[in-house]
Design a protein around this motif. Structure first.
Motif, PDB file in Angstrom:
ATOM      1  N   PHE A 128       0.831  -1.203   0.000  1.00 56.66           N
ATOM      2  CA  PHE A 128       0.000   0.000   0.000  1.00 56.66           C
ATOM      3  C   PHE A 128       0.867   1.255   0.000  1.00 56.66           C
ATOM      4  N   TRP A 129       1.871   1.313   0.848  1.00 53.27           N
ATOM      5  CA  TRP A 129       2.717   2.502   0.903  1.00 53.27           C
ATOM      6  C   TRP A 129       3.596   2.616  -0.332  1.00 53.27           C
ATOM      7  N   ARG A 130       3.898   1.488  -0.950  1.00 50.86           N
ATOM      8  CA  ARG A 130       4.575   1.548  -2.247  1.00 50.86           C
ATOM      9  C   ARG A 130       3.654   2.198  -3.278  1.00 50.86           C
ATOM     10  N   GLY A 131       2.367   1.822  -3.256  1.00 50.39           N
ATOM     11  CA  GLY A 131       1.392   2.440  -4.145  1.00 50.39           C
ATOM     12  C   GLY A 131       1.214   3.918  -3.847  1.00 50.39           C
ATOM     13  N   MET A 132       1.254   4.299  -2.564  1.00 50.16           N
ATOM     14  CA  MET A 132       1.160   5.703  -2.197  1.00 50.16           C
ATOM     15  C   MET A 132       2.361   6.484  -2.731  1.00 50.16           C
ATOM     16  N   ARG A 133       3.535   5.859  -2.695  1.00 45.46           N
ATOM     17  CA  ARG A 133       4.734   6.511  -3.224  1.00 45.46           C
ATOM     18  C   ARG A 133       4.609   6.711  -4.737  1.00 45.46           C
ATOM     19  N   VAL A 134       4.082   5.707  -5.430  1.00 46.38           N
ATOM     20  CA  VAL A 134       3.857   5.833  -6.873  1.00 46.38           C
ATOM     21  C   VAL A 134       2.847   6.937  -7.155  1.00 46.38           C
TER      22      VAL A 134
ATOM     23  N   ALA B 158      10.858   1.330 -24.807  1.00 48.47           N
ATOM     24  CA  ALA B 158       9.777   0.560 -24.171  1.00 48.47           C
ATOM     25  C   ALA B 158       8.921   1.529 -23.352  1.00 48.47           C
ATOM     26  N   TRP B 159       8.009   2.213 -24.019  1.00 49.05           N
ATOM     27  CA  TRP B 159       7.220   3.267 -23.379  1.00 49.05           C
ATOM     28  C   TRP B 159       6.338   2.752 -22.258  1.00 49.05           C
ATOM     29  N   THR B 160       5.939   1.500 -22.309  1.00 51.08           N
ATOM     30  CA  THR B 160       4.972   0.986 -21.341  1.00 51.08           C
ATOM     31  C   THR B 160       5.541  -0.052 -20.386  1.00 51.08           C
ATOM     32  N   THR B 161       6.801  -0.434 -20.569  1.00 55.36           N
ATOM     33  CA  THR B 161       7.333  -1.515 -19.736  1.00 55.36           C
ATOM     34  C   THR B 161       8.673  -1.187 -19.100  1.00 55.36           C
ATOM     35  N   SER B 162       9.113   0.050 -19.156  1.00 57.32           N
ATOM     36  CA  SER B 162      10.390   0.418 -18.543  1.00 57.32           C
ATOM     37  C   SER B 162      10.283   1.802 -17.933  1.00 57.32           C
ATOM     38  N   LEU B 163      11.182   2.060 -16.977  1.00 59.54           N
ATOM     39  CA  LEU B 163      11.255   3.377 -16.336  1.00 59.54           C
ATOM     40  C   LEU B 163      12.527   4.077 -16.805  1.00 59.54           C
ATOM     41  N   PRO B 164      12.508   5.400 -17.004  1.00 63.46           N
ATOM     42  CA  PRO B 164      11.408   6.330 -16.721  1.00 63.46           C
ATOM     43  C   PRO B 164      10.428   6.523 -17.867  1.00 63.46           C
TER      44      PRO B 164
ATOM     45  N   THR C 292       0.162   0.989 -19.145  1.00 62.22           N
ATOM     46  CA  THR C 292       1.389   0.278 -18.745  1.00 62.22           C
ATOM     47  C   THR C 292       1.113  -1.069 -18.090  1.00 62.22           C
ATOM     48  N   ASN C 293      -0.159  -1.392 -17.860  1.00 61.48           N
ATOM     49  CA  ASN C 293      -0.509  -2.619 -17.135  1.00 61.48           C
ATOM     50  C   ASN C 293       0.224  -2.706 -15.799  1.00 61.48           C
ATOM     51  N   GLU C 294       0.460  -1.531 -15.192  1.00 63.79           N
ATOM     52  CA  GLU C 294       1.135  -1.390 -13.902  1.00 63.79           C
ATOM     53  C   GLU C 294       2.564  -1.924 -13.929  1.00 63.79           C
ATOM     54  N   GLN C 295       3.147  -1.964 -15.114  1.00 66.58           N
ATOM     55  CA  GLN C 295       4.517  -2.440 -15.282  1.00 66.58           C
ATOM     56  C   GLN C 295       5.484  -1.256 -15.224  1.00 66.58           C
ATOM     57  N   PRO C 296       6.785  -1.508 -15.075  1.00 67.82           N
ATOM     58  CA  PRO C 296       7.412  -2.840 -14.910  1.00 67.82           C
ATOM     59  C   PRO C 296       7.367  -3.325 -13.464  1.00 67.82           C
ATOM     60  N   GLY C 297       6.964  -4.546 -13.287  1.00 71.37           N
ATOM     61  CA  GLY C 297       6.950  -5.174 -11.968  1.00 71.37           C
ATOM     62  C   GLY C 297       6.116  -4.432 -10.940  1.00 71.37           C
ATOM     63  N   GLY C 298       5.007  -3.847 -11.358  1.00 67.41           N
ATOM     64  CA  GLY C 298       4.151  -3.111 -10.427  1.00 67.41           C
ATOM     65  C   GLY C 298       4.685  -1.741 -10.056  1.00 67.41           C
ATOM     66  N   ALA C 299       5.722  -1.256 -10.780  1.00 69.38           N
ATOM     67  CA  ALA C 299       6.330   0.031 -10.434  1.00 69.38           C
ATOM     68  C   ALA C 299       5.430   1.215 -10.733  1.00 69.38           C
ATOM     69  N   THR C 300       4.372   1.023 -11.534  1.00 67.62           N
ATOM     70  CA  THR C 300       3.430   2.104 -11.820  1.00 67.62           C
ATOM     71  C   THR C 300       2.041   1.797 -11.265  1.00 67.62           C
ATOM     72  N   ARG C 301       1.991   0.884 -10.292  1.00 69.49           N
ATOM     73  CA  ARG C 301       0.697   0.591  -9.639  1.00 69.49           C
ATOM     74  C   ARG C 301       0.441   1.641  -8.566  1.00 69.49           C
ATOM     75  N   THR C 302      -0.603   2.398  -8.723  1.00 64.25           N
ATOM     76  CA  THR C 302      -0.918   3.475  -7.786  1.00 64.25           C
ATOM     77  C   THR C 302      -1.655   2.938  -6.571  1.00 64.25           C
ATOM     78  N   ALA C 303      -1.902   3.810  -5.606  1.00 62.89           N
ATOM     79  CA  ALA C 303      -2.640   3.408  -4.405  1.00 62.89           C
ATOM     80  C   ALA C 303      -4.038   2.921  -4.762  1.00 62.89           C
ATOM     81  N   ILE C 304      -4.695   3.605  -5.695  1.00 58.93           N
ATOM     82  CA  ILE C 304      -6.028   3.172  -6.123  1.00 58.93           C
ATOM     83  C   ILE C 304      -5.962   1.783  -6.742  1.00 58.93           C
ATOM     84  N   GLY C 305      -4.911   1.520  -7.504  1.00 57.51           N
ATOM     85  CA  GLY C 305      -4.759   0.197  -8.104  1.00 57.51           C
ATOM     86  C   GLY C 305      -4.625  -0.886  -7.060  1.00 57.51           C
TER      87      GLY C 305
END
Length: 289
Positions: free
Chosen positions: A62-68, A145-151, A233-246
């Motif tokens: 959850f706090w990881r999602g809050m950080r995102v 990789a616009w949807t699967t890599s950071l940044p 992004t399907n919350e990729q890569p590895g859930g790095a773009t999964r927000t708190a709402i997600g």
């Protein structure tokens, strides 16, 4: 009774669709409630304590999602406040076809998040997406990789969100600009004020409340971002773009942990309330300077 009759339909809808869900959310956040199983009864502040402890998978995720969520908000809000303002200043000028341009900039906002998400997921695809093909035609890197890599994923999410919603804030700004008395601009010109001076001494002071409103609603909207992340992004890569709402949606709708998901929602709501109060205080302070 006449005023109450006019207010009645709104108050009924507000109670059913806003007030009642908030009360149910607050009630369920104090219970151990796994959908389809024995609720486990009242647990008081146990769900909140588990979240705040920072221990366990639920709390960490959850706090990881809050950080995102915070990262996306910090990246998107300045753009969604300044770009629409500049756009409104341009669209407020008198030139041929300005009505058409106003409609064009607002048009993307009428699209649903599902349409926007699916459209840009295809456009930004690293293999078959037209964006990379266009970059290659211009001699630029064409394998991003616009949807699967950071940044790159952050650039995609923020860029698409700005493209999609810039027209809404621009319309609010445009309406406020048209309410600024024309005689004030004339007086400023007589005093020798240039365009930049008129902007800071006439335009912005008269739009103080509108700017405050736009900043608050933009923060709230950005903090509630979910559809773009889930579809582009399907919350990729590895859930790095999964927000708190997600993560709240996953906890409540996939794990069926209604009690914990409700506590997460209340925590996010509290953070947004505090952020809104902070913004209001900052605008009051700036207004007194």
């Amino acid at each position: 009774m006449t005023p109450y009759l006019f207010l009645g339909p709104f108050l009924i809808l507000f109670t059913v669709f806003v007030l009642a869900p908030i009360l149910v959310l607050a009630w369920s956040s104090t219970r151990q409630w796994i959908l389809g199983f024995d609720s486990g009864g009242f647990v008081g502040w146990a769900n909140y304590a588990s979240l705040l402890s920072g221990e366990g998978v639920l709390s960490e995720e959850f706090w990881r999602g809050m950080r995102v969520t915070a990262i996306f908000t910090v990246l998107s809000v300045p753009l969604l406040v300044t770009i629409p303002f500049a756009l409104a200043l341009l669209l407020n000028l008198r030139f041929r076809g300005r009505t058409v341009f106003r409609a064009l900039y607002f048009a993307p906002y009428v699209l649903g998040v599902a349409v926007v998400g699916v459209l840009w997921h295809f456009l930004l695809d690293a293999q078959v997406g037209p964006v990379n093909h266009l970059l290659g035609a211009l001699g630029l890197p064409d394998s991003i990789a616009w949807t699967t890599s950071l940044p790159a994923a952050w650039v995609s999410l923020v860029g698409v969100t700005v493209w999609w919603t810039v027209g809404f804030n621009a319309v609010i700004y445009l309406a406020a600009l048209q309410e600024v008395p024309a005689e004030l601009y004339e007086a400023a010109r007589v005093d020798g004020a240039g365009a930049w001076r008129r902007l800071w001494t006439v335009t912005i002071p008269h739009m103080h409340r509108v700017l405050q409103f736009v900043v608050v609603i933009t923060i709230i909207a950005s903090a509630n971002m979910y559809g773009q992340s889930a579809l582009i992004t399907n919350e990729q890569p590895g859930g790095a773009t999964r927000t708190a709402i997600g993560y709240i949606a996953q906890t409540g709708m996939q794990s069926y942990d209604i009690g914990m998901a409700s506590a997460m929602s209340m925590a996010l709501a509290l953070c947004l309330i505090l952020a809104s109060l902070l913004v209001n205080q900052l605008f009051r302070f700036v207004g007194k300077v």
